[in-house]
Design a protein around this motif. Structure first.
Motif, mmCIF file in Angstrom:
data_model
loop_
_atom_site.group_PDB
_atom_site.id
_atom_site.type_symbol
_atom_site.label_atom_id
_atom_site.label_comp_id
_atom_site.label_asym_id
_atom_site.label_seq_id
_atom_site.Cartn_x
_atom_site.Cartn_y
_atom_site.Cartn_z
ATOM 1 N N PRO A 35 11.785 -48.545 -43.992
ATOM 2 C CA PRO A 35 10.590 -47.967 -43.358
ATOM 3 C C PRO A 35 9.668 -47.282 -44.358
ATOM 4 C CG PRO A 35 12.536 -47.509 -42.031
ATOM 5 C CD PRO A 35 13.028 -48.125 -43.301
ATOM 6 N N LYS A 36 10.247 -46.601 -45.342
ATOM 7 C CA LYS A 36 9.430 -45.909 -46.338
ATOM 8 C C LYS A 36 8.640 -46.917 -47.185
ATOM 9 C CE LYS A 36 11.344 -42.402 -48.285
ATOM 10 N NZ LYS A 36 12.205 -41.566 -49.164
ATOM 11 N N THR A 37 9.265 -48.051 -47.518
ATOM 12 C CA THR A 37 8.565 -49.073 -48.297
ATOM 13 C C THR A 37 7.430 -49.684 -47.494
ATOM 14 O OG1 THR A 37 10.622 -49.572 -49.465
ATOM 15 C CG2 THR A 37 8.869 -51.212 -49.591
ATOM 16 N N TRP A 38 7.668 -49.920 -46.198
ATOM 17 C CA TRP A 38 6.593 -50.431 -45.342
ATOM 18 C C TRP A 38 5.432 -49.442 -45.317
ATOM 19 C CZ3 TRP A 38 4.940 -54.651 -42.806
ATOM 20 C CH2 TRP A 38 3.906 -54.477 -41.892
ATOM 21 N N LYS A 39 5.732 -48.180 -45.143
ATOM 22 C CA LYS A 39 4.693 -47.157 -45.030
ATOM 23 C C LYS A 39 3.888 -47.029 -46.319
ATOM 24 C CE LYS A 39 4.058 -42.212 -44.138
ATOM 25 N NZ LYS A 39 4.761 -40.930 -43.817
ATOM 26 N N ASN A 40 4.561 -47.084 -47.463
ATOM 27 C CA ASN A 40 3.899 -46.816 -48.736
ATOM 28 C C ASN A 40 3.236 -48.036 -49.362
ATOM 29 O OD1 ASN A 40 4.681 -44.109 -48.662
ATOM 30 N ND2 ASN A 40 6.621 -44.539 -49.664
ATOM 31 N N THR A 41 3.671 -49.239 -48.989
ATOM 32 C CA THR A 41 3.146 -50.428 -49.658
ATOM 33 C C THR A 41 2.682 -51.500 -48.686
ATOM 34 O OG1 THR A 41 4.648 -50.012 -51.519
ATOM 35 C CG2 THR A 41 3.665 -52.196 -51.376
ATOM 36 N N TYR A 42 3.601 -52.028 -47.891
ATOM 37 C CA TYR A 42 3.284 -53.177 -47.039
ATOM 38 C C TYR A 42 2.162 -52.861 -46.060
ATOM 39 C CZ TYR A 42 7.099 -56.296 -48.427
ATOM 40 O OH TYR A 42 7.913 -57.154 -49.117
ATOM 41 N N ARG A 43 2.219 -51.696 -45.427
ATOM 42 C CA ARG A 43 1.230 -51.387 -44.390
ATOM 43 C C ARG A 43 -0.190 -51.447 -44.943
ATOM 44 N NH1 ARG A 43 1.316 -45.572 -41.531
ATOM 45 N NH2 ARG A 43 0.611 -44.989 -43.627
ATOM 46 N N ARG A 44 -0.394 -50.867 -46.132
ATOM 47 C CA ARG A 44 -1.731 -50.868 -46.722
ATOM 48 C C ARG A 44 -2.213 -52.294 -46.987
ATOM 49 N NH1 ARG A 44 -0.413 -48.500 -50.751
ATOM 50 N NH2 ARG A 44 -0.531 -49.999 -52.465
ATOM 51 N N HIS A 45 -1.349 -53.130 -47.526
ATOM 52 C CA HIS A 45 -1.762 -54.493 -47.846
ATOM 53 C C HIS A 45 -1.989 -55.322 -46.578
ATOM 54 C CE1 HIS A 45 0.385 -53.943 -51.962
ATOM 55 N NE2 HIS A 45 -0.820 -53.411 -51.944
ATOM 56 N N GLU A 102 12.891 -53.726 -38.628
ATOM 57 C CA GLU A 102 13.861 -53.500 -37.561
ATOM 58 C C GLU A 102 14.819 -54.677 -37.369
ATOM 59 O OE1 GLU A 102 11.604 -52.556 -34.099
ATOM 60 O OE2 GLU A 102 10.516 -50.895 -35.050
ATOM 61 N N GLN A 103 14.287 -55.885 -37.331
ATOM 62 C CA GLN A 103 15.134 -57.026 -37.015
ATOM 63 C C GLN A 103 15.999 -57.467 -38.185
ATOM 64 O OE1 GLN A 103 12.649 -60.129 -35.395
ATOM 65 N NE2 GLN A 103 11.735 -58.777 -33.885
ATOM 66 N N THR A 104 15.415 -57.554 -39.368
ATOM 67 C CA THR A 104 16.168 -58.047 -40.527
ATOM 68 C C THR A 104 16.499 -56.959 -41.535
ATOM 69 O OG1 THR A 104 14.148 -58.581 -41.767
ATOM 70 C CG2 THR A 104 15.032 -60.283 -40.300
ATOM 71 N N ALA A 105 15.846 -55.806 -41.442
ATOM 72 C CA ALA A 105 16.074 -54.680 -42.372
ATOM 73 C C ALA A 105 15.858 -55.115 -43.823
ATOM 74 C CB ALA A 105 17.463 -54.095 -42.188
ATOM 75 N N ARG A 106 14.971 -56.060 -44.052
ATOM 76 C CA ARG A 106 14.678 -56.477 -45.423
ATOM 77 C C ARG A 106 13.853 -55.433 -46.163
ATOM 78 N NH1 ARG A 106 12.998 -62.901 -44.867
ATOM 79 N NH2 ARG A 106 14.985 -63.630 -44.016
ATOM 80 N N VAL A 107 13.108 -54.648 -45.417
ATOM 81 C CA VAL A 107 12.235 -53.637 -46.004
ATOM 82 C C VAL A 107 12.543 -52.296 -45.366
ATOM 83 C CG1 VAL A 107 9.828 -52.881 -46.236
ATOM 84 C CG2 VAL A 107 10.409 -55.295 -46.523
ATOM 85 N N ARG A 139 5.910 -56.289 -38.932
ATOM 86 C CA ARG A 139 6.591 -55.030 -39.270
ATOM 87 C C ARG A 139 7.963 -54.960 -38.604
ATOM 88 N NH1 ARG A 139 8.265 -50.609 -37.302
ATOM 89 N NH2 ARG A 139 7.597 -51.249 -35.213
ATOM 90 N N ARG A 140 8.018 -55.292 -37.312
ATOM 91 C CA ARG A 140 9.313 -55.254 -36.606
ATOM 92 C C ARG A 140 10.302 -56.222 -37.249
ATOM 93 N NH1 ARG A 140 6.027 -55.301 -31.887
ATOM 94 N NH2 ARG A 140 6.522 -57.517 -31.621
#
Length: 449
Positions: A160-170, A153-158, A148-149
């Protein structure tokens, strides 16, 4: 004593007295002997390391009871790292497994230094059991946070909202699979278990997205987190994603009279403007969040299309529905005057269609009437996306624009346009078009001979 002996003793006495009077050094305590003399377990451990991995590896105690690991290279240089594993007899299996993991990682990735390899296997920041190190296991929860970081945070490729809504669940679903019994031992097995735990139709977008995000997490864990190479996902996920069992239904165009009835029935001015933009400019619902008035056109920004990239920015000219000339100009004027405040609150791109659908179902009864009429007349199943199909139909049948021009206005390729928007004409429509063409040809006077 003879006279010469007495003379010698008298001469040496001043030199011997200081030595005789100086205190004798204290005996060496047992603890000091322990620091200079290797214990049997230390000898056995070092012999095992050298026998297994070569004479270039050595280890010993360091400050604070920790273990210092040293690697001598063929050019005579050396590197050392202090691990978190205690230098103690009980740590022998863990230390032996630790050297095994670091040595294998450095052989697999020759560009890695000792410190980098130790960091990857978690030898510096945390302790691990011998079984954990030997099996190449990892603290997957910690790796998930590192992933996640890295993305947010480090690369800003994703975002925060996209992480919360999609990546985190997967990622959480992947962690649950990794914690299952028996635990999957390869990246292929992880993805297969993920499909078993969350079955979705083959070839579907949800299946593709879940597998893709899980594979990205596993790849990062191997490349940056020290996870064993066997957890690397397969290069191709085509077989896991599969193919749809049947062809996707072609979209049904919304007729102009239907679109205008719904437009006039929407009470909230913000949602009425949003619906009007979908109808008059043929937008994707997700593009409602990235459009703005620009003179006589609507400037539509790019939105993410898939993992390969995003749609580009484009200007869109209005194609007013029959019965509402000048509607596009009115919509542009409202948007130019009030900007983003004229539209509903912004949201994740993928949710615009859902929110519009909810607005129609809950607050616009006319929409239910239109759906019922469409079903009764075999028009087909209408959705929010039918406004875009209606734009394509209007552009070709009313405004007589070519598919190439319409494809440019709608922001896709000519191939996509012909595949999804250029088929499915009703029999009556085909018959009417042919009759009109024949009548037009026969009205042309014959040339003089």
């Amino acid at each position: 004593m003879t006279p010469w002996q007495s003379a010698i003793c008298g001469h040496l006495q001043p030199l011997l007295l200081p030595l005789l009077r100086s205190p004798r050094p204290p005996p060496t305590p047992h603890s000091a002997m322990a620091r200079t003399t290797a214990q049997p377990w230390e000898k056995n451990l070092r012999q095992l390391v050298k026998a297994t991995h070569g004479r270039g590896w050595s280890m010993g105690p360091h400050r604070g009871g920790r273990t210092q690991l040293t690697r001598r290279f063929s050019d005579g240089s050396r590197a050392s790292v202090t691990t978190a594993t205690p230098w103690a007899p009980a740590s022998s299996p863990s230390l032996l497994a630790l050297v095994e993991r670091i040595d294998a990682l450095m052989r697999e990735h020759p560009q890695l230094g000792l410190a980098d390899a130790a960091q990857r296997v978690g030898a510096i920041t945390s302790t691990a059991s011998a079984a954990t190190l030997r099996e190449g296991a990892a603290d997957w929860a910690e790796l998930a946070e590192g992933f996640r970081r890295y993305l947010v945070e480090q690369t800003a490729r994703v975002k925060p909202k996209t992480w919360k809504n999609t990546y985190r669940r997967h990622v959480e679903q992947t962690l649950a699979v990794l914690a299952g019994k028996p635990a999957p031992r390869t990246g292929q097995a992880v993805l297969e278990r993920l499909l078993e735990a969350h079955p979705t139709p083959a070839g579907g977008t949800g299946r593709r997205e879940r597998l893709g995000n899980a594979a990205r997490f596993l790849t990062w864990a191997v490349d940056h987190g020290g996870a064993a190479e066997r957890y690397r996902p397969p290069a191709s996920r085509r077989e896991l994603i599969g193919r749809r069992g049947q062809a996707k239904h072609q979209g049904v165009p919304l007729r102009d009279d239907q679109a205008l009835r719904v437009y006039r029935a929407i009470v909230d001015p913000r949602w009425r403007l949003a619906w009007g933009l979908l109808v008059v400019f043929g937008l994707r619902p997700a593009e409602l969040g990235v459009c703005q008035a620009e003179g006589s056109v609507l400037r539509v920004g790019g939105v993410k299309a898939n993992s390969t990239g995003a749609h580009g920015s484009r200007p869109v000219k209005p194609l007013d529905p029959q019965g509402a000339p000048g509607l596009g100009r009115e919509l542009l004027a409202v948007l130019a005057e009030r900007g983003r405040d004229a539209l509903p609150p912004d949201c994740v791109a993928a949710l615009w269609s859902t929110r519009m659908q909810q607005q129609l179902v809950r607050h616009t009864p006319v929409w239910a009437d239109v759906l019922a009429e469409a079903a009764a007349t075999n028009q087909g199943h209408l959705t929010v996306y039918s406004t875009r199909h209606g734009y394509a139909w209007r552009g070709g049948q009313v405004y007589l624009l070519t598919p190439r021009v319409l494809a440019s206005l709608m922001g896709h390729t000519i191939q996509v346009h012909l595949r999804h928007y250029g088929e499915g004409a009703a029999e009556a429509e085909v018959a009417a078009a042919v009759d009109a063409a024949v009548a037009r040809v026969h009205q042309i006077p014959a040339r003089a001979g």
